[in-house]
Design an enzyme around this catalytic site. Structure first.
Site, PDB file in Angstrom:
ATOM      1  CB  SER A  11      13.788  10.608  45.430  1.00  0.00           C
ATOM      2  OG  SER A  11      14.510  11.504  46.236  1.00  0.00           O
TER       3      SER A  11
HETATM    4  N1  SAH Z   1      16.702  15.665  44.656  1.00  0.00           N
HETATM    5  C1  SAH Z   1      17.765  14.713  44.430  1.00  0.00           C
HETATM    6  C2  SAH Z   1      17.845  13.722  45.566  1.00  0.00           C
HETATM    7  C3  SAH Z   1      19.214  13.708  46.137  1.00  0.00           C
HETATM    8  S1  SAH Z   1      19.407  12.970  47.713  1.00  0.00           S
HETATM    9  C4  SAH Z   1      17.640  14.045  43.079  1.00  0.00           C
HETATM   10  O1  SAH Z   1      16.635  14.267  42.390  1.00  0.00           O
HETATM   11  O2  SAH Z   1      18.553  13.331  42.677  1.00  0.00           O
HETATM   12  C5  SAH Z   1      19.564  14.391  48.750  1.00  0.00           C
HETATM   13  C6  SAH Z   1      20.706  15.305  48.488  1.00  0.00           C
HETATM   14  O3  SAH Z   1      20.697  16.295  49.527  1.00  0.00           O
HETATM   15  C7  SAH Z   1      22.093  14.669  48.558  1.00  0.00           C
HETATM   16  O4  SAH Z   1      22.751  14.870  47.334  1.00  0.00           O
HETATM   17  C8  SAH Z   1      22.786  15.392  49.714  1.00  0.00           C
HETATM   18  O5  SAH Z   1      24.167  15.612  49.486  1.00  0.00           O
HETATM   19  C9  SAH Z   1      22.020  16.699  49.759  1.00  0.00           C
HETATM   20  N2  SAH Z   1      22.074  17.432  51.041  1.00  0.00           N
HETATM   21  C10 SAH Z   1      22.091  16.930  52.304  1.00  0.00           C
HETATM   22  N3  SAH Z   1      22.139  17.918  53.211  1.00  0.00           N
HETATM   23  C11 SAH Z   1      22.154  19.093  52.498  1.00  0.00           C
HETATM   24  C12 SAH Z   1      22.218  20.469  52.881  1.00  0.00           C
HETATM   25  N4  SAH Z   1      22.289  20.861  54.152  1.00  0.00           N
HETATM   26  N5  SAH Z   1      22.219  21.395  51.891  1.00  0.00           N
HETATM   27  C13 SAH Z   1      22.170  21.024  50.573  1.00  0.00           C
HETATM   28  N6  SAH Z   1      22.127  19.741  50.181  1.00  0.00           N
HETATM   29  C14 SAH Z   1      22.112  18.782  51.113  1.00  0.00           C
END
Ligand code: SAH
Length: 229
Positions: free
Chosen positions: A80
Site C-alpha cells: 500500500s
Molecule cells: N498489508 C500489505 C498489503 C498487501 S495487498 C503490505 O503491507 O504489503 C493485500 C494482500 O491481501 C494481498 O497480498 C492479498 O493476497 C491478500 N489477501 C486477499 N484476500 C485475502 C484473504 N481472504 N485472506 C488473507 N489475505 C488476503
C-alpha cells in the site's frame, strides 16, 4: 559484459552511500507524504521512519519504494501507499501492550509498522508464496513479535482473539462477521469495503459493548479480498 554490469550493480547496491540515500528518502517520505498531510500519531511516524520500506519490495522495484503510491510486489498484489499505511495505523490507535490482527500480509510492511508499536501482531496471507516471503523477511529483520499465517483471513484467527485492533488491507464486499466477533470491547477495525476494482470506502468499525459503530473515512482503492475456493 553482462557479468560486469551485474557486478557493478551489486557493488553499487552495497555501497553505504546508497543506504544513506534510502534513509534520506524515508525521512522525506515521512515528512512530505505523511506528516505534512496531517498524520501526527508519534508512534506511527517513528515506526515509518525506522522500517526500511525498500526491503519489502522486490529488488527491481526498490528505487520506487518511497514513492507516493502503491508498488507491485508480485502475484498481482501491491504494497500500500505509505500515506495509507500511516493513516490506517494511526486510526487503529495501536498501543504498546496491544494484540493486533492484520488480514492481507502481502509484503509484511504494514505488519512491521504495527510490530514496531505493539506487543504482538498476527497477520494472515492467502497467497502462500507471499506469506512465505513475508515470514522469512520479518524473521530476518528480527520481528519475533509478528506471526505470519497462511490462509483465508475471512475467518480471522479465533485462537488469539479478541484483538485490540484489526487492520484489513484487501477490499471486501462486506465486513466479514468473524472479524467483528474477534474485536475486543473498545477495539477498532479498519477495513476497505466495496467492489473490487471500483472505488471502495475505507471504514472504521468500533465495538463498544453490544454496540458496533461504523464511520466512512475516505475513498480508497485496494486489491480485492479473495476467498479460497
Ligand atoms: N498489508 C500489505 C498489503 C498487501 S495487498 C503490505 O503491507 O504489503 C493485500 C494482500 O491481501 C494481498 O497480498 C492479498 O493476497 C491478500 N489477501 C486477499 N484476500 C485475502 C484473504 N481472504 N485472506 C488473507 N489475505 C488476503
Amino acid at each position: 559484459m553482462k557479468a560486469l554490469l551485474i557486478f557493478l550493480l551489486l557493488a553499487l547496491n552495497m555501497h553505504p552511500a546508497v543506504a544513506q540515500n534510502y534513509d534520506r528518502m524515508r525521512e522525506n517520505m515521512v515528512r512530505r507524504q505523511i506528516r505534512n498531510r496531517g498524520i501526527d500519531h508519534k508512534p506511527t511516524l517513528e515506526a515509518m521512519l525506522s522500517v526500511e520500506r525498500h526491503l519489502f519490495v522486490p529488488a527491481g522495484q526498490q528505487a520506487r519504494a518511497y514513492d507516493d503510491g502503491p508498488v507491485p510486489i508480485g502475484y498481482g498484489q501491491t504494497i500500500s501507499q505509505p500515506y495509507i499505511v500511516a493513516y490506517m495505523t494511526q486510526l487503529a490507535d495501536p498501543k504498546p501492550g496491544d494484540r493486533v490482527l492484520e488480514i492481507g500480509a502481502g509484503s509484511g510492511y504494514q505488519a512491521a509498522v504495527l510490530g514496531e508499536i505493539v506487543e504482538q501482531v498476527y497477520t494472515i496471507e492467502i497467497i502462500p508464496e507471499l506469506a512465505a516471503r513475508a515470514r522469512g523477511l520479518l524473521r530476518e529483520l528480527g520481528y519475533d513479535n509478528i506471526e505470519v499465517l497462511t490462509g483465508d483471513g475471512y475467518y480471522g484467527l479465533e485462537k488469539h482473539a479478541p484483538y485490540d485492533a484489526i487492520v484489513v488491507t484487501a477490499a471486501a464486499e462486506y465486513i466479514p462477521p468473524p472479524l467483528i466477533a474477534q474485536l475486543k470491547d473498545g477495539g477498532k477495525m479498519i477495513i476497505p469495503v466495496g467492489s473490487p476494482f471500483l472505488v471502495q470506502t475505507l471504514m472504521l468499525i468500533e465495538k463498544k459493548g453490544e454496540r458496533i459503530t461504523t464511520t466512512n473515512l475516505m475513498p480508497v482503492r485496494f486489491v480485492p479480498f479473495t476467498r479460497r475456493n
